[in-house]
Design a protein around this motif. Structure first.
Motif, PDB file in Angstrom:
ATOM      1  N   LEU A 247      -3.275  -2.581  -5.181  1.00 52.13           N
ATOM      2  CA  LEU A 247      -3.185  -3.156  -4.601  1.00 52.13           C
ATOM      3  C   LEU A 247      -3.121  -3.510  -3.351  1.00 52.13           C
ATOM      4  O   LEU A 247      -4.028  -4.448  -2.246  1.00 52.13           O
ATOM      5  CB  LEU A 247      -1.702  -4.040  -4.208  1.00 52.13           C
ATOM      6  N   GLU A 248      -3.205  -2.599  -2.304  1.00 49.20           N
ATOM      7  CA  GLU A 248      -3.160  -2.808  -0.702  1.00 49.20           C
ATOM      8  C   GLU A 248      -4.650  -2.833  -0.582  1.00 49.20           C
ATOM      9  O   GLU A 248      -5.440  -3.100   0.267  1.00 49.20           O
ATOM     10  CB  GLU A 248      -2.804  -1.233  -0.090  1.00 49.20           C
ATOM     11  N   ARG A 249      -5.761  -2.193  -1.382  1.00 47.40           N
ATOM     12  CA  ARG A 249      -7.425  -1.770  -0.893  1.00 47.40           C
ATOM     13  C   ARG A 249      -7.071  -3.474  -1.733  1.00 47.40           C
ATOM     14  O   ARG A 249      -9.031  -4.266  -1.337  1.00 47.40           O
ATOM     15  CB  ARG A 249      -7.899  -1.080  -2.410  1.00 47.40           C
ATOM     16  N   ILE A 250      -7.267  -4.040  -2.529  1.00 52.28           N
ATOM     17  CA  ILE A 250      -7.291  -5.510  -3.122  1.00 52.28           C
ATOM     18  C   ILE A 250      -7.446  -6.029  -1.390  1.00 52.28           C
ATOM     19  O   ILE A 250      -8.356  -7.380  -1.565  1.00 52.28           O
ATOM     20  CB  ILE A 250      -6.697  -5.951  -4.465  1.00 52.28           C
ATOM     21  N   ILE A 251      -5.857  -6.662  -0.953  1.00 55.09           N
ATOM     22  CA  ILE A 251      -6.108  -7.106  -0.321  1.00 55.09           C
ATOM     23  C   ILE A 251      -6.510  -6.955   0.581  1.00 55.09           C
ATOM     24  O   ILE A 251      -7.050  -7.714   1.854  1.00 55.09           O
ATOM     25  CB  ILE A 251      -4.196  -7.051   0.245  1.00 55.09           C
ATOM     26  N   GLY A 252      -7.085  -5.298   0.865  1.00 58.73           N
ATOM     27  CA  GLY A 252      -7.417  -5.092   2.659  1.00 58.73           C
ATOM     28  C   GLY A 252      -9.144  -5.715   2.396  1.00 58.73           C
ATOM     29  O   GLY A 252      -9.680  -6.267   3.229  1.00 58.73           O
ATOM     30  N   SER A 253      -9.457  -5.684   1.303  1.00 55.29           N
ATOM     31  CA  SER A 253     -11.063  -6.157   0.431  1.00 55.29           C
ATOM     32  C   SER A 253     -11.495  -7.959   1.084  1.00 55.29           C
ATOM     33  O   SER A 253     -12.035  -8.324   1.426  1.00 55.29           O
ATOM     34  CB  SER A 253     -11.108  -5.817  -0.501  1.00 55.29           C
ATOM     35  N   LEU A 254     -10.332  -8.331   0.204  1.00 52.14           N
ATOM     36  CA  LEU A 254      -9.845  -9.877   0.605  1.00 52.14           C
ATOM     37  C   LEU A 254      -9.433 -10.191   2.518  1.00 52.14           C
ATOM     38  O   LEU A 254     -10.895 -11.096   1.837  1.00 52.14           O
ATOM     39  CB  LEU A 254      -8.812 -10.523   0.193  1.00 52.14           C
TER      40      LEU A 254
ATOM     41  N   ASP B   4     -12.534 -12.565   4.917  1.00 52.17           N
ATOM     42  CA  ASP B   4     -11.687 -13.454   5.806  1.00 52.17           C
ATOM     43  C   ASP B   4     -11.299 -14.341   5.135  1.00 52.17           C
ATOM     44  O   ASP B   4     -10.478 -15.876   4.851  1.00 52.17           O
ATOM     45  CB  ASP B   4     -12.898 -14.599   5.998  1.00 52.17           C
ATOM     46  N   TRP B   5     -10.428 -13.590   3.686  1.00 51.41           N
ATOM     47  CA  TRP B   5      -9.159 -14.763   3.244  1.00 51.41           C
ATOM     48  C   TRP B   5      -8.161 -14.122   3.751  1.00 51.41           C
ATOM     49  O   TRP B   5      -7.919 -13.285   4.901  1.00 51.41           O
ATOM     50  CB  TRP B   5      -9.111 -13.803   2.215  1.00 51.41           C
ATOM     51  N   GLU B   6      -6.578 -15.371   4.096  1.00 54.40           N
ATOM     52  CA  GLU B   6      -5.830 -15.685   4.951  1.00 54.40           C
ATOM     53  C   GLU B   6      -4.599 -14.880   4.016  1.00 54.40           C
ATOM     54  O   GLU B   6      -4.843 -15.922   3.194  1.00 54.40           O
ATOM     55  CB  GLU B   6      -5.337 -16.951   5.435  1.00 54.40           C
ATOM     56  N   ILE B   7      -3.752 -14.053   3.554  1.00 58.52           N
ATOM     57  CA  ILE B   7      -3.021 -13.776   3.553  1.00 58.52           C
ATOM     58  C   ILE B   7      -1.383 -14.827   3.723  1.00 58.52           C
ATOM     59  O   ILE B   7      -1.312 -14.354   4.868  1.00 58.52           O
ATOM     60  CB  ILE B   7      -2.121 -11.961   3.289  1.00 58.52           C
ATOM     61  N   GLY B   8      -0.840 -15.542   2.754  1.00 65.56           N
ATOM     62  CA  GLY B   8       0.382 -16.050   2.865  1.00 65.56           C
ATOM     63  C   GLY B   8       0.998 -15.616   2.032  1.00 65.56           C
ATOM     64  O   GLY B   8       0.778 -14.680   0.993  1.00 65.56           O
ATOM     65  N   GLY B   9       2.473 -16.287   1.637  1.00 65.60           N
ATOM     66  CA  GLY B   9       3.606 -16.645   0.618  1.00 65.60           C
ATOM     67  C   GLY B   9       4.375 -16.616   2.102  1.00 65.60           C
ATOM     68  O   GLY B   9       4.635 -15.901   2.761  1.00 65.60           O
ATOM     69  N   SER B  10       5.666 -16.527   1.387  1.00 65.43           N
ATOM     70  CA  SER B  10       6.869 -16.730   1.916  1.00 65.43           C
ATOM     71  C   SER B  10       7.265 -14.496   0.970  1.00 65.43           C
ATOM     72  O   SER B  10       7.107 -13.986   0.913  1.00 65.43           O
ATOM     73  CB  SER B  10       8.006 -17.095   0.992  1.00 65.43           C
ATOM     74  N   THR B  11       8.234 -14.860   2.451  1.00 68.85           N
ATOM     75  CA  THR B  11       8.620 -13.193   2.796  1.00 68.85           C
ATOM     76  C   THR B  11       9.785 -13.012   3.088  1.00 68.85           C
ATOM     77  O   THR B  11      10.572 -13.570   3.470  1.00 68.85           O
ATOM     78  CB  THR B  11       7.634 -12.207   3.518  1.00 68.85           C
ATOM     79  N   LEU B  12      10.517 -11.255   3.165  1.00 70.78           N
ATOM     80  CA  LEU B  12      11.886 -11.674   3.442  1.00 70.78           C
ATOM     81  C   LEU B  12      12.126 -11.341   5.151  1.00 70.78           C
ATOM     82  O   LEU B  12      10.653 -10.725   4.993  1.00 70.78           O
ATOM     83  CB  LEU B  12      12.429 -10.304   2.854  1.00 70.78           C
TER      84      LEU B  12
ATOM     85  N   THR C 136     -10.052 -12.677  -8.369  1.00 72.73           N
ATOM     86  CA  THR C 136      -9.672 -12.353  -9.803  1.00 72.73           C
ATOM     87  C   THR C 136      -9.264 -10.970  -9.297  1.00 72.73           C
ATOM     88  O   THR C 136      -8.062 -10.581  -9.954  1.00 72.73           O
ATOM     89  CB  THR C 136     -11.117 -12.611 -10.753  1.00 72.73           C
ATOM     90  N   PRO C 137      -9.689  -9.942  -9.209  1.00 69.88           N
ATOM     91  CA  PRO C 137      -8.843  -8.299  -8.651  1.00 69.88           C
ATOM     92  C   PRO C 137      -7.107  -8.555  -8.318  1.00 69.88           C
ATOM     93  O   PRO C 137      -6.301  -7.890  -9.159  1.00 69.88           O
ATOM     94  CB  PRO C 137      -9.846  -7.366  -8.097  1.00 69.88           C
ATOM     95  N   LEU C 138      -7.269  -9.578  -7.613  1.00 70.51           N
ATOM     96  CA  LEU C 138      -5.794  -9.801  -6.839  1.00 70.51           C
ATOM     97  C   LEU C 138      -4.953 -10.284  -8.478  1.00 70.51           C
ATOM     98  O   LEU C 138      -4.100  -9.659  -8.630  1.00 70.51           O
ATOM     99  CB  LEU C 138      -5.287 -10.417  -6.116  1.00 70.51           C
ATOM    100  N   LEU C 139      -5.199 -11.102  -9.148  1.00 76.29           N
ATOM    101  CA  LEU C 139      -4.796 -11.895 -10.265  1.00 76.29           C
ATOM    102  C   LEU C 139      -4.319 -10.571 -11.671  1.00 76.29           C
ATOM    103  O   LEU C 139      -3.424 -10.904 -11.917  1.00 76.29           O
ATOM    104  CB  LEU C 139      -5.875 -13.237 -10.781  1.00 76.29           C
TER     105      LEU C 139
END
Length: 209
Positions: free
Chosen positions: A128-135, A139-147, A198-201
């Motif tokens: 998952l780290e590699r997928i996020i790193g590629s995105l 220039d994809w922005e990573i978001g979502g609610s976090t603790l 798609t790899p993330l999903l």
């Protein structure tokens, strides 16, 4: 019908709606919403359905039953293609232009626990780290609610603690007012962007059960 882009009138509609979010404004401009926003969004998602599946076009009305903000209408039009519960591809148009996204937007406690267990795993987590790193490199922005703190059962110095803190996890591209949003080329742009996510999903579907 084929999609030929969103018009300037669609952007103007949401500019005006942000200033006057009232039933009277909506009723006076409902035809603009139908012809310049709702119909083009359906045409757009229909053209993407052959590869990604049918989309849910969200209703324009806000659920104000438990909200302090009682304005009745959403200030954007979203569409969503599900691949798992609360997980899928997303696109919206509003006053700031067009946004493209993907990810998981909600999760039951059991599903979130499964995702966190996979993030903790010595093989699945680095994947998952590699997928996020590629995105992020694209220039994809990573978001979502976090603790704000570490989730229960995980140490604060966990190598993937930032991912473990996520209660939702999304990625987004903001096209804004790029000329592409006014043309048929937007179909291909969204198709290419959704393919990148798609790899993330796929990872979320595999590890979210």
């Amino acid at each position: 019908m084929t999609f030929d882009g969103f018009s300037e009138a669609a952007l103007d509609f949401y500019d005006d709606l942000e200033l006057d979010n009232s039933k009277s404004f909506w009723e006076a401009h409902s035809e603009v919403y139908r012809t310049e926003i709702a119909t083009p969004m359906r045409e757009l998602t229909d053209e993407l359905a052959d590869e990604f599946g049918p989309a849910k076009i969200f209703r324009p009305y806000r659920d104000v039953r438990f909200a302090k903000d009682k304005t009745p209408y959403k200030t954007h039009q979203g569409a969503y293609v599900p691949v798992a519960p609360a997980t899928g591809y997303y696109v919206q148009i509003g006053a700031p232009g067009v946004l493209i996204g993907a990810g998981f937007y909600d999760a039951s406690p059991d599903r979130l626990a499964s995702i966190r267990a996979a993030i903790d795993h010595d093989r699945h987590g680095p994947e998952l780290e590699r997928i996020i790193g590629s995105l992020m490199a694209a220039d994809w922005e990573i978001g979502g609610s976090t603790l704000k703190t570490s989730p229960r059962g995980f140490p604060a110095d966990h190598p993937r603690i930032e991912l473990l803190r996520h209660k939702t996890l999304t990625v987004s591209h903001h096209l804004g007012f790029d000329e592409v949003i006014h043309s048929r080329a937007l179909v291909d742009r969204i198709r290419a962007d959704w393919r990148q996510t798609t790899p993330l999903l796929d990872w979320l579907v595999r590890h979210g059960d």
